[in-house]
Write an enzyme that holds these catalytic residues in place. Structure first.
Site, PDB file in Angstrom:
ATOM      1  N   SER A 163       0.845  -1.197   0.000  1.00  0.00           N
ATOM      2  CA  SER A 163       0.000   0.000   0.000  1.00  0.00           C
ATOM      3  C   SER A 163       0.878   1.243   0.000  1.00  0.00           C
ATOM      4  O   SER A 163       1.662   1.449   0.940  1.00  0.00           O
ATOM      5  CB  SER A 163      -0.887   0.009   1.248  1.00  0.00           C
ATOM      6  N   ARG A 205      -1.633   8.403   5.463  1.00  0.00           N
ATOM      7  CA  ARG A 205      -1.071   7.128   5.956  1.00  0.00           C
ATOM      8  C   ARG A 205      -0.085   7.405   7.089  1.00  0.00           C
ATOM      9  O   ARG A 205       1.121   7.564   6.870  1.00  0.00           O
ATOM     10  CB  ARG A 205      -0.429   6.342   4.804  1.00  0.00           C
ATOM     11  N   ASP A 239     -15.771  -7.842   1.372  1.00  0.00           N
ATOM     12  CA  ASP A 239     -14.874  -6.992   2.152  1.00  0.00           C
ATOM     13  C   ASP A 239     -15.456  -5.577   2.306  1.00  0.00           C
ATOM     14  O   ASP A 239     -15.241  -4.901   3.305  1.00  0.00           O
ATOM     15  CB  ASP A 239     -13.536  -6.934   1.406  1.00  0.00           C
ATOM     16  N   CYS A 298     -19.045  -0.516 -16.959  1.00  0.00           N
ATOM     17  CA  CYS A 298     -19.184   0.006 -15.590  1.00  0.00           C
ATOM     18  C   CYS A 298     -20.098  -0.851 -14.707  1.00  0.00           C
ATOM     19  O   CYS A 298     -19.775  -1.156 -13.571  1.00  0.00           O
ATOM     20  CB  CYS A 298     -19.715   1.444 -15.682  1.00  0.00           C
TER      21      CYS A 298
END
Ligand code: SF4
Ligand code: SF4
Length: 424
Positions: free
Chosen positions: A116, A128, A285, A335
């Site tokens: 990440s 972050r 998730d 999409c």
């Protein structure tokens, strides 16, 4: 997606939607997936799939908090239950705890690591940060160094938020510079409720009717479209075939008439379930909410939860709840209304359930259409899609030529057709 340490993490990224899932388990103090759950999960996951290759995805929270030995056990169990099938492991990490030991383990066991990272230092560090609010960029880069040193295969996962979305080329060029050959971009869109609900969550599901506002870190719809277009324009001219941008390749699949390999652009959902540390299975998730819990694999077989009516309905809802505005949209094939988690605005004619990012996706999919058509055509003729780069150069050169009756750019005073343009 498996969360062997639940939502626990050593960072405190300001935009993270998963950290607050701790509230779903108020009694829990030890977040490690217990040995019996881990073993049962690995066995059931392999047995339930009639496929030659079985892919595990480990994430969190932060899976490195469990230590290398925990994952040695994971690999042992996978081997024990493989039964002739080939096992692959993907491992998502913030990179902070990576060291030589991790590097050796990940390389030796051929884990594909997703790192990440949100761009160069000033962009990455905006959101972050660690638990003390300190920036993390330098530590992530150190972790990346260990991956490279040990030859671990890695890709990058970049969250597109309100701020870095305004710097698309800085982000893209940085990721290329640090050696990422496979780039994933994930838009962040969250709604914050004015008060947390009974489940203790403040980042609410799209179905929630609680008063809420789009968070200040969420990417703005048109800016997301512009971000993707800017990166696409650079990629399509210089990097096709050299740099893999997941979103562009998935778009090409849809222009070829294939099913998208990324759930957000598929017609239906249902294959991205989340396994929590204690064996609880959720529909996705992005939908780890109480109402989306399917059950626990220690009480009911994993396969029956996956095939349950609740999960089938969850999957089909994506298609069945599309508003008319989407059903009639000319880029629906690419999409499909994107992720249902982001469907909380109204269409221009007032229907509920439009995707918050719609304006950005419309902009992006229309922008890439001519290039996608060209690349799809090349592929169908068994030619490399990278030919698009030469095609664009030719197009742009042709557009720069003066008209036949224009004065010749060489300065002769003649018409272009009578001078340098004669042979053209
Ligand atoms: S809800 Fe979103 S993330 Fe989950 S499977 Fe559907 S499209 Fe994918
Ligand atoms: S671009 Fe907008 S209208 Fe078209 S399918 Fe996607 S969300 Fe729906």
């Amino acid at each position: 997606m498996t969360k062997p340490i639940g939502p626990l993490c050593n960072l405190d990224c300001k935009y993270c939607f998963y950290l607050e899932k701790e509230n779903l388990y108020p009694q829990t103090s030890d977040w490690r997936m217990p040995d019996d759950v881990l073993e049962s999960y690995i066995r059931q996951y392999i047995e339930a799939q009639n496929a030659e290759v079985i892919s595990f995805a480990w994430q969190g929270g932060e899976p490195t908090l469990l230590g290398v030995d925990y994952f040695r056990k994971v690999v042992e169990l996978e081997k024990r239950y493989a039964n002739g099938k080939r096992i692959k492991n993907a491992f998502q990490t913030n990179g902070i705890l990576l060291d030589d030991r991790w590097g050796e383990f990940l390389a030796e066991n051929r884990f594909l690591v997703g790192l990440s990272i949100d761009g160069p230092e000033e962009l990455h560090d905006r959101y972050r940060v660690d638990k003390g609010g300190q920036p993390t960029f330098a530590r992530v880069m150190r972790g990346l160094g260990y991956l490279k040193k040990h030859g671990v295969e890695f890709n990058t996962l970049t969250v597109v938020e309100r701020h870095n979305s305004q710097h698309p080329l800085e982000v893209y060029r940085f990721l290329k510079e640090v050696g990422s050959g496979f780039l994933q971009f994930i838009p962040i869109v969250e709604r914050v409720a004015t008060r947390s609900g009974a489940d203790g969550l403040i980042l609410i599901s799209p179905a929630s009717t609680q008063p809420a506002k789009v968070s200040t870190w969420s990417v703005e719809p048109r800016q997301y479209g512009k971000f993707l277009c800017a990166i696409f324009d650079e990629w399509i001219r210089h990097d096709v075939g050299r740099v893999y941008v997941q979103l562009f390749d998935v778009a090409l699949e849809t222009w070829l008439g294939l099913k998208a390999s990324l759930c957000v652009f598929r017609e239906t959902c249902g294959s991205a379930m989340a396994m929590e540390h204690n064996g609880d299975l959720y529909s996705c998730d992005h939908f780890v909410y109480r109402e989306n819990k399917l059950g626990n694999i220690m009480e009911k077989p994993l396969e029956s939860l996956v095939r349950s009516a609740q999960q089938v309905k969850f999957g089909l809802n994506k298609r069945d709840t599309l508003p008319r505005y989407c059903r009639e949209c000319d880029v629906r094939f690419a999409c499909h209304g994107e992720c249902p988690k982001h469907r909380f605005i109204r269409t221009p004619d007032g229907e509920e359930g439009l995707n918050y990012l719609c304006a950005g996706y419309k902009l992006f999919f229309h922008h890439i259409d001519p290039y996608m058509r060209f690349m799809a055509g090349e592929l169908l003729e068994h030619r490399p899609p990278a030919n698009v780069m030469a095609w664009i150069r030719e197009q742009e050169k042709a557009q720069q030529l003066p008209g036949r009756n224009d004065p010749c750019p060489c300065g002769s005073g003649l018409k272009y057709k009578k001078c340098c343009g004669h042979s053209v």
